[in-house]
Design a protein around this motif. Structure first.
Motif, mmCIF file in Angstrom:
data_model
loop_
_atom_site.group_PDB
_atom_site.id
_atom_site.type_symbol
_atom_site.label_atom_id
_atom_site.label_comp_id
_atom_site.label_asym_id
_atom_site.label_seq_id
_atom_site.Cartn_x
_atom_site.Cartn_y
_atom_site.Cartn_z
ATOM 1 N N TYR A 9 0.833 -1.203 0.000
ATOM 2 C CA TYR A 9 0.000 0.000 0.000
ATOM 3 C C TYR A 9 0.869 1.255 0.000
ATOM 4 N N THR A 10 1.949 1.253 0.784
ATOM 5 C CA THR A 10 2.839 2.409 0.828
ATOM 6 C C THR A 10 3.505 2.639 -0.518
ATOM 7 N N ARG A 11 3.973 1.568 -1.140
ATOM 8 C CA ARG A 11 4.618 1.714 -2.448
ATOM 9 C C ARG A 11 3.644 2.202 -3.514
ATOM 10 N N VAL A 12 2.446 1.655 -3.527
ATOM 11 C CA VAL A 12 1.447 2.074 -4.521
ATOM 12 C C VAL A 12 1.075 3.537 -4.314
ATOM 13 N N SER A 13 0.915 3.962 -3.066
ATOM 14 C CA SER A 13 0.552 5.355 -2.809
ATOM 15 C C SER A 13 1.689 6.298 -3.178
ATOM 16 N N ILE A 14 2.938 5.909 -2.915
ATOM 17 C CA ILE A 14 4.072 6.756 -3.281
ATOM 18 C C ILE A 14 4.186 6.863 -4.802
ATOM 19 N N ILE A 15 4.022 5.743 -5.495
ATOM 20 C CA ILE A 15 4.129 5.755 -6.956
ATOM 21 C C ILE A 15 2.998 6.580 -7.574
ATOM 22 N N SER A 16 1.775 6.406 -7.087
ATOM 23 C CA SER A 16 0.653 7.171 -7.652
ATOM 24 C C SER A 16 0.799 8.660 -7.353
ATOM 25 N N LEU A 17 1.268 8.999 -6.163
ATOM 26 C CA LEU A 17 1.482 10.402 -5.830
ATOM 27 C C LEU A 17 2.597 10.997 -6.677
ATOM 28 N N GLY A 18 3.646 10.227 -6.918
ATOM 29 C CA GLY A 18 4.739 10.693 -7.769
ATOM 30 C C GLY A 18 4.284 10.920 -9.194
ATOM 31 N N ILE A 49 1.828 30.142 -11.809
ATOM 32 C CA ILE A 49 2.463 28.982 -12.436
ATOM 33 C C ILE A 49 3.965 28.975 -12.160
ATOM 34 N N THR A 50 4.587 30.135 -12.142
ATOM 35 C CA THR A 50 6.000 30.197 -11.788
ATOM 36 C C THR A 50 6.209 29.761 -10.343
ATOM 37 N N ALA A 51 5.318 30.148 -9.457
ATOM 38 C CA ALA A 51 5.420 29.720 -8.057
ATOM 39 C C ALA A 51 5.260 28.209 -7.927
ATOM 40 N N ILE A 52 4.371 27.630 -8.706
ATOM 41 C CA ILE A 52 4.191 26.175 -8.687
ATOM 42 C C ILE A 52 5.463 25.480 -9.149
ATOM 43 N N ILE A 53 6.048 25.963 -10.220
ATOM 44 C CA ILE A 53 7.254 25.335 -10.752
ATOM 45 C C ILE A 53 8.417 25.482 -9.774
ATOM 46 N N LEU A 54 8.554 26.638 -9.153
ATOM 47 C CA LEU A 54 9.660 26.843 -8.221
ATOM 48 C C LEU A 54 9.477 26.102 -6.900
ATOM 49 N N SER A 55 8.241 25.851 -6.489
ATOM 50 C CA SER A 55 8.010 25.158 -5.226
ATOM 51 C C SER A 55 7.920 23.650 -5.388
ATOM 52 N N PHE A 56 8.036 23.131 -6.591
ATOM 53 C CA PHE A 56 7.910 21.694 -6.823
ATOM 54 C C PHE A 56 8.922 20.858 -6.042
ATOM 55 N N PRO A 57 10.219 21.208 -6.010
ATOM 56 C CA PRO A 57 11.158 20.396 -5.219
ATOM 57 C C PRO A 57 10.825 20.377 -3.729
ATOM 58 N N GLY A 58 10.353 21.470 -3.187
ATOM 59 C CA GLY A 58 9.980 21.509 -1.776
ATOM 60 C C GLY A 58 8.785 20.622 -1.475
ATOM 61 N N VAL A 59 7.826 20.581 -2.382
ATOM 62 C CA VAL A 59 6.663 19.718 -2.210
ATOM 63 C C VAL A 59 7.071 18.252 -2.214
ATOM 64 N N VAL A 60 7.955 17.908 -3.129
ATOM 65 C CA VAL A 60 8.415 16.526 -3.224
ATOM 66 C C VAL A 60 9.177 16.124 -1.967
ATOM 67 N N ASN A 61 10.058 16.981 -1.468
ATOM 68 C CA ASN A 61 10.804 16.665 -0.252
ATOM 69 C C ASN A 61 9.894 16.524 0.956
ATOM 70 N N THR A 62 8.893 17.370 1.055
ATOM 71 C CA THR A 62 7.950 17.279 2.167
ATOM 72 C C THR A 62 7.171 15.970 2.119
ATOM 73 N N LEU A 63 6.733 15.576 0.940
ATOM 74 C CA LEU A 63 5.981 14.329 0.822
ATOM 75 C C LEU A 63 6.860 13.110 1.071
ATOM 76 N N ILE A 64 8.121 13.169 0.679
ATOM 77 C CA ILE A 64 9.031 12.065 0.970
ATOM 78 C C ILE A 64 9.226 11.926 2.474
ATOM 79 N N GLU A 65 9.400 13.042 3.161
ATOM 80 C CA GLU A 65 9.551 12.997 4.621
ATOM 81 C C GLU A 65 8.279 12.501 5.296
ATOM 82 N N GLU A 66 7.141 12.792 4.707
ATOM 83 C CA GLU A 66 5.871 12.340 5.286
ATOM 84 C C GLU A 66 5.703 10.832 5.155
ATOM 85 N N PHE A 67 6.068 10.278 4.023
ATOM 86 C CA PHE A 67 5.892 8.846 3.805
ATOM 87 C C PHE A 67 7.023 8.007 4.389
ATOM 88 N N LYS A 68 8.238 8.532 4.383
ATOM 89 C CA LYS A 68 9.385 7.775 4.891
ATOM 90 C C LYS A 68 10.144 8.627 5.900
#
Length: 94
Positions: A9-18, A49-68
């Protein structure tokens, strides 16, 4: 059996979120490029849209810390007040 289901379940949720985040990132990037190509991009759309593109790495890091989350190890050392031996303790988060 329960651990296997939990890992799956964790792997499927991480892959779908990614996949969702990568799709959203590329969609916003393509929208920004098409808007510049047509020449009629609004300033508010450009900023958001520029804010979304610039904040993308921060969103990914936050979600990685949340799941693992990483478990921290704390080390404590002190001397015994009576016999002067060095006491060392290791504590781990659960």
């Amino acid at each position: 059996m329960r651990e296997k289901i939990k890992k799956t379940y964790t792997r499927v949720s991480i892959i779908s979120l990614g996949i969702f985040l990568m799709g959203f990132f590329f969609y916003s990037l393509v929208f920004l490029i098409i808007g510049f190509y047509k020449g009629n991009i609004d300033s508010l759309n450009f900023i958001s849209i520029t804010a979304i593109i610039l904040s993308f790495p921060g969103v990914v890091n936050t979600l990685i810390e949340e799941f693992k989350p990483t478990k921290k190890t704390y080390k404590l050392s002190c001397q015994c007040p009576k016999c002067k031996h060095l006491i060392q303790m290791d504590m781990k988060e659960e």
